[in-house]
Design an enzyme around this catalytic site. Sequence first.
Site, PDB file in Angstrom:
ATOM      1  N   GLU A  76       1.267  -1.147   0.107  1.00 44.93           N
ATOM      2  CA  GLU A  76       0.021   0.001   0.008  1.00 44.93           C
ATOM      3  C   GLU A  76       1.010   1.444   0.385  1.00 44.93           C
ATOM      4  O   GLU A  76       1.641   1.244   0.687  1.00 44.93           O
ATOM      5  CB  GLU A  76      -1.069   0.122   1.629  1.00 44.93           C
ATOM      6  CG  GLU A  76      -2.509  -1.065   1.165  1.00 44.93           C
ATOM      7  CD  GLU A  76      -2.942  -1.107   2.386  1.00 44.93           C
ATOM      8  OE1 GLU A  76      -4.110  -1.436   2.224  1.00 44.93           O
ATOM      9  OE2 GLU A  76      -2.346  -0.987   3.010  1.00 44.93           O
ATOM     10  N   CYS A 110       3.327   8.374   1.511  1.00 48.16           N
ATOM     11  CA  CYS A 110       3.853   7.355   2.101  1.00 48.16           C
ATOM     12  C   CYS A 110       4.377   6.223   1.204  1.00 48.16           C
ATOM     13  O   CYS A 110       3.165   6.106   0.575  1.00 48.16           O
ATOM     14  CB  CYS A 110       3.131   7.048   3.485  1.00 48.16           C
ATOM     15  SG  CYS A 110       3.999   6.084   4.925  1.00 48.16           S
ATOM     16  N   CYS A 149       6.513  -6.722   6.865  1.00 51.88           N
ATOM     17  CA  CYS A 149       8.266  -6.044   7.699  1.00 51.88           C
ATOM     18  C   CYS A 149       8.443  -7.492   8.548  1.00 51.88           C
ATOM     19  O   CYS A 149       7.762  -8.302   8.631  1.00 51.88           O
ATOM     20  CB  CYS A 149       7.657  -5.416   7.578  1.00 51.88           C
ATOM     21  SG  CYS A 149       8.963  -3.995   9.157  1.00 51.88           S
ATOM     22  N   CYS A 182       7.193  -5.419  15.337  1.00 53.80           N
ATOM     23  CA  CYS A 182       6.639  -5.022  16.384  1.00 53.80           C
ATOM     24  C   CYS A 182       5.081  -6.083  16.590  1.00 53.80           C
ATOM     25  O   CYS A 182       4.274  -4.739  15.173  1.00 53.80           O
ATOM     26  CB  CYS A 182       7.228  -3.420  16.756  1.00 53.80           C
ATOM     27  SG  CYS A 182       8.549  -3.034  15.431  1.00 53.80           S
ATOM     28  N   CYS A 196       1.986  -2.803  15.406  1.00 57.93           N
ATOM     29  CA  CYS A 196       2.473  -2.561  13.985  1.00 57.93           C
ATOM     30  C   CYS A 196       1.190  -3.692  13.423  1.00 57.93           C
ATOM     31  O   CYS A 196       2.265  -4.332  13.421  1.00 57.93           O
ATOM     32  CB  CYS A 196       3.520  -1.846  13.822  1.00 57.93           C
ATOM     33  SG  CYS A 196       3.343  -1.274  11.216  1.00 57.93           S
ATOM     34  N   CYS A 212      -0.782   5.729  10.410  1.00 60.61           N
ATOM     35  CA  CYS A 212       1.113   4.379  10.530  1.00 60.61           C
ATOM     36  C   CYS A 212       0.662   3.533  11.122  1.00 60.61           C
ATOM     37  O   CYS A 212      -0.801   3.005  12.335  1.00 60.61           O
ATOM     38  CB  CYS A 212       1.432   5.962  11.306  1.00 60.61           C
ATOM     39  SG  CYS A 212       1.590   7.104  10.833  1.00 60.61           S
TER      40      CYS A 212
END
Length: 405
Positions: free
Chosen positions: A137, A150, A157, A161, A164, A398
């Site tokens: 995205e 962004c 990833c 974390c 997230c 975010c």
Amino acid sequence: MRISESRAKAEGRAQVRPTAEGWKQAMGDDGRPQLQFTAKARVSQPPVHLADLTLDERAAKLKEMGLPGFRAKQLSVHYFQHYTTDPEAMSDLPKDRRAEIAEVMFPKLLTEVKRLTTDNGDTVKFLWRLFDGSLVESVLMRYPGRVTLCVSSQCGCGMNCPFCATGQAGLTRNMSAAEILDQIVQANRVIAEGGLGGKRRDGGHDAERVSNIVFMGMGEPLANYKRVMNAVHRMVDEAPEGLGMSARGITISTVGLVPGIKKLTEEGVPVTFALSLHAPDDELRDEMIPVNSRWKVDEALDAAHAYYVKTGRRVSIEYALIKDMNDHGWRADMLARKLNARGRGWVHVNPIPLNPTPGSVWTSSEPDVTAEFIDRLESAGVPTTLRDTRGKEIDGACGQLAATE
Ligand code: SAH
């Protein structure tokens, strides 16, 4: 009792620990949250695209096809200045070879799957399908006087974390430089076609193209260092070799891969640097940010400070405020102390209220707690601004990018 629990108690507050509740965090063989620094060996990378190459490399590739070097410049203008890859639009190329040239230089990298819009048209989230079916995205945001994109730098990833959404599915593969750049070129085309922003009352419009880039989409940019830097070079290269953007308008955000920060410091491209710290104490950061097992708070801060010393660019510290987890007064004080110990004027703090992610039981800090956190930093002389968060309604804020159809 752990130090943080007794300190929270002294403030009359609770200490929530970041054990991954509501979903299962992938664990490694060592019983710790899994970390993936590299993609699986077998994944293939997308075909080479014009944007992966320097102008000279483009010319060399065209020569192999028996074409003169000056065609490289023409093709670059089409892509980086007119945002087109359509051979029909390239009337300056020999008619009988247009289709073939476009096929070699512009293999299709990003296919739009979905587009969601909010903020009266000023925020647009794109879902892209890549050549191998991976989904990523990007989020386009119009502000007065600037347009920020962004971008994603990896499919998924590997940093895991728990707060997230992107990390929850792990890392599929690194994105190529051209896949990173094509997000910008496609966004520029959408803007040129009038696809960003509702009607303005004054009839005017802001920037015609993306002016700022933040590497805060999916992925850990410093874990894909070479391709990310190749893409950054192309962003700042003068047109038509690249997009002719200003390095200062490009922000690289990292969870704290210290060797990568050191390399970036020596790179000689004055991008803006942001460190996702989220906790000033290792006791908490060890649990919040799995990579803290490799590089501790002080090492990450030292590397960030060295970046400032070398480049003169003020560093940002990102801090997602999570209720009763990392928003205690003593943590604001400790953060200020650690930043001030390294000097003044080199850093500013960007707290951001936590955005909700699927399955997560944590919430963002209360407004009065947020205000006090900021106040404590400011009183200690650390410039602090609460970050504006865009796109929450479309899961585009975010930490919310998970790329599902
Ligand atoms: N991997 C890089 C860049 C991507 S994340 C990094 O960690 O910096 C962009 C920012 O969003 C980071 O500061 C990240 O910590 C933050 N973030 C992640 N999840 C969030 C959430 N749920 N709410 C608010 N910010 C979040």
